[in-house]
Design a protein around this motif. Structure first.
Motif, PDB file in Angstrom:
ATOM      1  N   ILE A  41       0.916  -1.170  -0.028  1.00  0.00           N
ATOM      2  CA  ILE A  41       0.068   0.078  -0.033  1.00  0.00           C
ATOM      3  C   ILE A  41       0.971   1.119   0.061  1.00  0.00           C
ATOM      4  CG2 ILE A  41      -1.889   1.197   1.192  1.00  0.00           C
ATOM      5  CD1 ILE A  41      -2.475  -1.073   2.450  1.00  0.00           C
ATOM      6  N   TYR A  42       0.692   2.077  -0.846  1.00  0.00           N
ATOM      7  CA  TYR A  42       1.711   3.324  -1.201  1.00  0.00           C
ATOM      8  C   TYR A  42       0.644   4.411  -0.791  1.00  0.00           C
ATOM      9  CZ  TYR A  42       4.379   0.268  -4.299  1.00  0.00           C
ATOM     10  OH  TYR A  42       5.080  -0.671  -4.707  1.00  0.00           O
ATOM     11  N   VAL A  43       1.473   5.058   0.182  1.00  0.00           N
ATOM     12  CA  VAL A  43       0.932   6.516   0.707  1.00  0.00           C
ATOM     13  C   VAL A  43       1.841   7.637   0.479  1.00  0.00           C
ATOM     14  CG1 VAL A  43      -0.023   7.799   2.848  1.00  0.00           C
ATOM     15  CG2 VAL A  43      -0.134   5.288   2.718  1.00  0.00           C
ATOM     16  N   ASN A  44       1.347   8.644  -0.324  1.00  0.00           N
ATOM     17  CA  ASN A  44       1.895   9.740  -0.760  1.00  0.00           C
ATOM     18  C   ASN A  44       1.883  10.806   0.572  1.00  0.00           C
ATOM     19  OD1 ASN A  44       3.740  11.203  -2.326  1.00  0.00           O
ATOM     20  ND2 ASN A  44       2.117  12.390  -3.179  1.00  0.00           N
ATOM     21  N   VAL A  45       2.877  11.455   1.087  1.00  0.00           N
ATOM     22  CA  VAL A  45       2.831  12.294   2.172  1.00  0.00           C
ATOM     23  C   VAL A  45       3.179  13.675   1.921  1.00  0.00           C
ATOM     24  CG1 VAL A  45       3.120  12.545   4.601  1.00  0.00           C
ATOM     25  CG2 VAL A  45       3.122  10.329   3.553  1.00  0.00           C
ATOM     26  N   LYS A  46       2.423  14.459   2.118  1.00  0.00           N
ATOM     27  CA  LYS A  46       2.602  16.270   1.762  1.00  0.00           C
ATOM     28  C   LYS A  46       2.429  16.978   3.109  1.00  0.00           C
ATOM     29  CE  LYS A  46       0.176  16.442  -1.813  1.00  0.00           C
ATOM     30  NZ  LYS A  46      -0.722  17.202  -3.023  1.00  0.00           N
ATOM     31  N   SER A  47       2.895  18.180   3.177  1.00  0.00           N
ATOM     32  CA  SER A  47       2.471  19.028   3.966  1.00  0.00           C
ATOM     33  C   SER A  47       1.100  19.531   3.829  1.00  0.00           C
ATOM     34  CB  SER A  47       3.694  20.166   4.025  1.00  0.00           C
ATOM     35  OG  SER A  47       3.069  21.246   4.982  1.00  0.00           O
ATOM     36  N   SER A  48       0.412  19.935   4.631  1.00  0.00           N
ATOM     37  CA  SER A  48      -0.975  20.602   4.439  1.00  0.00           C
ATOM     38  C   SER A  48      -0.735  21.905   3.964  1.00  0.00           C
ATOM     39  CB  SER A  48      -1.856  20.476   5.747  1.00  0.00           C
ATOM     40  OG  SER A  48      -1.110  21.065   6.882  1.00  0.00           O
ATOM     41  N   GLU A  49       0.544  22.559   4.583  1.00  0.00           N
ATOM     42  CA  GLU A  49       0.725  23.863   3.743  1.00  0.00           C
ATOM     43  C   GLU A  49       1.261  23.959   2.310  1.00  0.00           C
ATOM     44  OE1 GLU A  49       2.923  26.023   6.487  1.00  0.00           O
ATOM     45  OE2 GLU A  49       1.219  25.605   8.183  1.00  0.00           O
ATOM     46  N   GLN A  50       1.073  24.776   1.461  1.00  0.00           N
ATOM     47  CA  GLN A  50       1.668  24.924  -0.044  1.00  0.00           C
ATOM     48  C   GLN A  50       3.078  24.728   0.169  1.00  0.00           C
ATOM     49  OE1 GLN A  50      -0.617  24.231  -2.299  1.00  0.00           O
ATOM     50  NE2 GLN A  50       1.327  24.123  -4.115  1.00  0.00           N
ATOM     51  N   THR A  51       3.536  25.450   1.058  1.00  0.00           N
ATOM     52  CA  THR A  51       5.098  25.641   0.966  1.00  0.00           C
ATOM     53  C   THR A  51       5.588  24.751   2.122  1.00  0.00           C
ATOM     54  OG1 THR A  51       4.798  27.587   2.292  1.00  0.00           O
ATOM     55  CG2 THR A  51       5.026  28.032  -0.205  1.00  0.00           C
ATOM     56  N   GLY A  52       5.058  24.007   2.753  1.00  0.00           N
ATOM     57  CA  GLY A  52       5.382  23.267   3.844  1.00  0.00           C
ATOM     58  C   GLY A  52       6.338  22.117   3.490  1.00  0.00           C
ATOM     59  N   ASN A  53       7.176  21.777   4.572  1.00  0.00           N
ATOM     60  CA  ASN A  53       8.063  20.655   4.255  1.00  0.00           C
ATOM     61  C   ASN A  53       7.902  19.527   5.270  1.00  0.00           C
ATOM     62  OD1 ASN A  53      10.486  19.118   3.910  1.00  0.00           O
ATOM     63  ND2 ASN A  53      11.646  20.241   5.221  1.00  0.00           N
ATOM     64  N   PRO A  54       7.386  18.303   4.330  1.00  0.00           N
ATOM     65  CA  PRO A  54       6.833  17.007   5.177  1.00  0.00           C
ATOM     66  C   PRO A  54       8.030  16.529   6.052  1.00  0.00           C
ATOM     67  CG  PRO A  54       7.096  16.635   2.857  1.00  0.00           C
ATOM     68  CD  PRO A  54       7.043  18.085   2.846  1.00  0.00           C
ATOM     69  N   LEU A  55       9.420  16.921   5.691  1.00  0.00           N
ATOM     70  CA  LEU A  55      10.519  16.385   6.238  1.00  0.00           C
ATOM     71  C   LEU A  55      10.882  17.061   7.507  1.00  0.00           C
ATOM     72  CD1 LEU A  55      12.803  15.120   3.379  1.00  0.00           C
ATOM     73  CD2 LEU A  55      11.143  14.136   4.375  1.00  0.00           C
ATOM     74  N   SER A  56      10.266  18.201   7.845  1.00  0.00           N
ATOM     75  CA  SER A  56      10.588  18.857   9.078  1.00  0.00           C
ATOM     76  C   SER A  56      10.460  17.977  10.408  1.00  0.00           C
ATOM     77  CB  SER A  56       9.612  20.164   9.234  1.00  0.00           C
ATOM     78  OG  SER A  56       8.426  19.870   9.147  1.00  0.00           O
ATOM     79  N   LEU A  57      11.086  18.062  11.446  1.00  0.00           N
ATOM     80  CA  LEU A  57      10.902  17.243  12.392  1.00  0.00           C
ATOM     81  C   LEU A  57       9.540  17.011  13.073  1.00  0.00           C
ATOM     82  CD1 LEU A  57      12.734  15.121  14.047  1.00  0.00           C
ATOM     83  CD2 LEU A  57      13.158  17.001  15.709  1.00  0.00           C
ATOM     84  N   PRO A  58       8.871  18.122  13.321  1.00  0.00           N
ATOM     85  CA  PRO A  58       7.479  18.014  13.893  1.00  0.00           C
ATOM     86  C   PRO A  58       6.480  17.059  12.915  1.00  0.00           C
ATOM     87  CG  PRO A  58       8.222  20.018  14.108  1.00  0.00           C
ATOM     88  CD  PRO A  58       9.252  19.634  13.186  1.00  0.00           C
ATOM     89  N   LEU A  59       6.652  17.292  11.637  1.00  0.00           N
ATOM     90  CA  LEU A  59       5.825  16.486  10.827  1.00  0.00           C
ATOM     91  C   LEU A  59       6.433  15.045  10.588  1.00  0.00           C
ATOM     92  CD1 LEU A  59       4.907  18.883   7.908  1.00  0.00           C
ATOM     93  CD2 LEU A  59       3.808  18.342  10.004  1.00  0.00           C
ATOM     94  N   ILE A  60       7.693  14.787  10.740  1.00  0.00           N
ATOM     95  CA  ILE A  60       8.100  13.421  10.680  1.00  0.00           C
ATOM     96  C   ILE A  60       7.766  12.838  11.941  1.00  0.00           C
ATOM     97  CG2 ILE A  60      10.123  12.043  10.884  1.00  0.00           C
ATOM     98  CD1 ILE A  60      11.483  13.693   8.744  1.00  0.00           C
ATOM     99  N   GLN A  61       7.810  13.290  12.994  1.00  0.00           N
ATOM    100  CA  GLN A  61       7.277  12.664  14.394  1.00  0.00           C
ATOM    101  C   GLN A  61       5.676  12.535  14.093  1.00  0.00           C
ATOM    102  OE1 GLN A  61       8.671  15.853  16.652  1.00  0.00           O
ATOM    103  NE2 GLN A  61      10.333  14.694  17.583  1.00  0.00           N
TER     104      GLN A  61
END
Length: 850
Positions: free
Chosen positions: A74-94
């Protein structure tokens, strides 16, 4: 003659007497059949359903039982909810880490076995805990702390090394992070630049959930749907900082099941409206329009109802059944109603007019139905279950359409005329065009056949090498559907998209003697060298030698030795210039002893999946319980294919790898191929070969049926030739407009044969009837054009218009099927009206007919 008239009158009297009962019985049967379709059965869209039987299937299944189950991804594509957000930022990775734990708990509650979850959050947490068990990802407050917790003196230049860690990191960067990944700050931080921020950034990141493929689909499918709904709503935190889009084979199948029926039902309804409009223009009578329409709707219900009663599973191929039944049924109905009109114009009562119409068409209709059913039933010889079911369903549908248009439609007309007292008496007048065309055909056989030869040769030349076979479940999805949007994002954002597997199973049990350690290791090294050169195998591009991504005893031993170089010294297994080999102190049996020892090693062996060394070994080697020796090996190779067209070279390459192992590789073994790519390739080959065989068998079977009924070789050959030509022309048309074979268009030959035989038989039978009445051959053909030709044009125009409505579908494969089917109808009509007459006239001339 008098006996025939008496029989006709008797049948007309029976129709008069029992018309209402026939109509009531038809309605009753229809209601019973409809009840079998409520709720409508789901379509089966499993790729494996279309795979032909494998002669080695039993051996493969037996070997696979020696290993842990394969993964259903099962493949899940993960993005930030903000247009310019970074899904690799530590809070979002957590946040992703917490969702991973939630998904694990959800799976356990639903009885779903999660083999592994692969995402950056879990990978980082695993490495942190491996370095220091007192720490984990959730204890980190910044990327600076994360780097400090996991780095062991690396810098950016060391990331291009040739170790299992750097290879895993490279694979993660390509497969788990979008191609716009930026990590300049990380390099600066590792190089000691002051105030450097090591936080990487990317547009999106991938999360792969590997569930056990052995879990029943009755459990896995609901879990996949619940998972998608859960994540689409923001996960456990509701509308948090991440946005998820989910796709898997199970979800695609479910979306097809949900969308195919509603989409095709609406298109079928539009097709029926178009047919109603055309019939209304042709007959200008409500009963002439409604009678065949009601009867054919009933025929569809009978067909699908009988299939449901028989317990057959509906597949995507059954989409093609309805338009075929409508096309043939409309043809039968138009011919019957045209004769009915002519008989009414001569003053016959409705029941007698209908029976006389059938009597005049009886031989043509019987021939048409028998040959068409025979052609469709030839699919029953296919090794592919859905194709067998498809042929049987079509044959049932033809019989239902014949019964509905000859009996039910007749009963409707009698009941209607009895209640209203109105009769429709439209008469077609002869035209000069029919006479001129007949005269030209009588003298122009050479010209006609020259044109036919040019077009046929051109079709063959155009299609050779240009038509590919494609099988993608996503071809059945609207581009706006959730699964398609997730799929398109993944294809657009990642260097490595959907990972598929090609598996080589190695069996030593079938050999008289088990090969020694040296032979096994040399064959594994040779296979490794071949995979290094195989461009279809996934590899991290930032490693020096682009290490191929696969799992086998060679890669397990290599990775263990790279991390712990002295580990293999007791077994005489070492690295020589980066390659695994046996040293001088190796003794026979040490390889088995080393692998057995690894089965007890519970330390981390795969940071991406979190697997231990014991987990990794269990997935690549199986031991004989009685002797303790190696019995089977599994080589699980990661490959990627953007579409099923790419699978051909991959499958061929792995066939060569497997053959090499048994021959030049001297493995002393028997090899078998399996895995997703191999299954898809077998489906593609099976669809094409099976349909090619069934097409040839259809033509041969139809020819012998015609021979048995007409008892004339030349006539049978003349009737069947335009049908064969129509098939070639349709293939050329597909190549000309750039279409490929897919799971629906591959059925077009069956439709072409069904319609083509029907059209040819009607023209031939009318021509013979006119000759029997004493007309010369030119006048006989002129009358055939005038009577049957007009009916065929109306039938073909109506059928083609119904197929062209499918172009309104948002689903590409249905659009293709609609276009190709309409082209098939048009070409079958052209050949029946402009090639068959020339052949019939020539054949009549050869028989001495004036």
């Amino acid at each position: 003659m008098r006996e025939q008239v008496n029989e006709t009158n008797r049948l007309a009297s029976l129709l008069d007497k029992h018309a209402l009962a026939i109509l009531s019985g038809s309605i009753f049967i229809t209601l019973i059949m409809v009840s079998q379709l409520v709720p409508f059965p789901e379509f089966s869209t499993e790729v494996s359903d279309f795979a032909p039987p494998n002669e080695s299937e039993r051996q493969i299944e037996a070997i696979e039982l020696e290993f842990p189950p394969q993964a259903s991804r099962i493949y899940v594509n993960v993005k930030s909810s903000e247009q310019t957000g970074n899904p690799l930022s530590l809070p979002l990775i957590q946040d992703m880490y917490n969702e991973s734990l939630a998904i694990q708990s959800m799976a356990e509650e639903r009885g779903v076995t999660i083999l592994s979850q692969i995402n950056v959050a879990l990978a980082i947490d695993t490495i942190i805990s491996e370095r220091d068990p007192s720490k984990n990802l959730m204890s980190m407050s910044s990327w600076n702390e994360v780097i400090d917790a996991v780095e062991e003196g690396e810098d950016c230049t060391s990331l291009a090394g040739e170790t299992s860690i750097t290879a895993a990191a490279g694979f993660a960067a390509e497969a788990l992070v979008s191609s716009d990944l930026k990590f300049d700050g990380l390099c600066d931080y590792l190089d000691g630049v002051n105030n450097a921020d090591p936080t990487p950034s990317a547009y999106s990141t991938m999360w792969i959930i590997e569930a056990s493929a052995q879990d029943p689909k009755e459990i896995l499918m609901p879990f996949s749907l619940e998972l998608r709904e859960y994540l689409s709503e923001g996960g456990s935190a509701g509308a948090n900082g991440l946005v998820y889009s989910v796709v898997s084979e199970e979800l695609v199948s479910q979306d097809i099941n949900d969308g195919t029926l509603s989409n095709f039902t609406s298109l079928l309804a539009i097709s029926l409206l178009v047919i109603v409009g055309i019939l209304a223009l042709a007959f200008r009578s409500a009963v002439m329009v409604s009678a065949p329409l009601v009867a054919l709707t009933a025929a569809l219900s009978w067909t699908y109802g009988l299939v449901a009663i028989g317990g057959s599973e509906f597949t995507v191929l059954d989409i093609a059944v309805a338009p075929v039944i409508l096309g043939l049924g409309i043809d039968y109905g138009i011919h019957m109603q045209k004769g009915y009109e002519r008989n009414l114009s001569q003053g016959m009562r409705p029941s007698l007019a209908w029976v006389e119409s059938f009597d005049g068409l009886r031989l043509a209709l019987t021939l048409s139905v028998v040959t068409t059913v025979t052609a469709f039933l030839s699919n029953a010889l296919s090794p592919i279950d859905p194709l067998r079911a498809f042929g049987t369903t079509l044959a049932i549908g033809v019989v239902c359409a014949f019964l509905a248009t000859t009996i039910t439609v007749g009963a409707i007309h009698v009941v209607f005329e009895r209640s209203t007292g109105k009769s429709v008496r439209n008469v077609n007048n002869s035209t000069k065009i029919a006479r001129k065309t007949s005269a030209f055909m009588d003298q122009g056989l050479a010209k006609v056949m020259a044109v036919v030869a040019i077009l046929t040769l051109s079709s063959a030349l155009i299609s050779v090498g240009r038509l590919e076979t494609s099988f993608e479940l996503t071809d059945f999805l609207d581009e706006d559907m959730e699964s398609m949007e997730a799929r398109d994002e993944i294809y657009g954002n990642y260097d490595v998209e959907f990972v598929k597997t090609a598996i080589i199973l190695i069996d030593f049990n079938d050999q008289e003697t088990i090969p020694d350690d040296k032979t096994i290791m040399q064959s594994m090294l040779g296979l490794h060298s071949r995979l290094v050169l195989d461009e279809n195998v996934i590899r991290p591009q930032n490693t020096e030698n682009s290490r191929p991504q696969y799992e086998g005893i060679y890669t397990v031993l290599r990775d263990k030795l790279e991390i712990t170089p002295d580990w293999g010294s007791d077994f005489g297994i070492e690295l020589f210039d980066g390659q695994v080999g046996l040293s001088s102190n190796h003794q026979e049996g040490d390889l088995t002893a080393a692998l057995t020892l690894l089965t007890e090693d519970l330390t981390l062996g795969d940071p991406l999946r979190g697997h231990t060394w014991a987990d990794r070994v269990s997935r690549v080697v199986a031991f004989d319980n009685s002797t303790g020796t190696i019995s089977h090996l599994m080589i699980d190779v990661s490959v990627t294919a953007e579409s099923s067209v790419d699978t051909d070279s991959i499958a061929d390459g792995f066939q060569e790898h497997a053959s090499w192992l048994e021959s030049d590789g001297n493995c002393g073994c028997v090899t078998y191929l399996t895995g997703e790519i191999i299954v898809i390739e077998s489906v593609l080959d099976g669809l094409f070969v099976s349909q090619l065989e069934s097409t040839v068998l259809s033509l041969i079977a139809s020819f012998f049926v015609l021979m048995a009924l007409t008892r004339r070789f030349s006539t049978s050959a003349v009737i069947i030739l335009p049908v064969a030509l129509a098939g070639i022309w349709v293939v050329g048309t597909m190549a000309l407009v750039g279409l490929n074979w897919n799971v629906l268009t591959v059925m077009i030959t069956a439709l072409t044969i069904g319609l083509g035989i029907d059209y040819s038989i009607h023209m031939w039978r009318r021509f013979e009837d006119e000759l029997d009445k004493g007309a010369d051959r030119v006048h006989a053909m002129s009358n055939a054009y005038e009577i049957t030709g007009a009916a065929l044009m109306m039938s073909a125009f109506t059928t083609a218009s119904g197929f062209l409505v499918l172009l309104l579908s948002p689903v590409p494969v249905i659009q293709d099927f609609g276009f190709v089917s309409a082209a098939s109808v048009a070409l079958s009509l052209i050949l029946a009206l402009f090639v068959l007459p020339a052949l019939l006239l020539s054949e009549a001339k050869a028989r001495g007919i004036k």
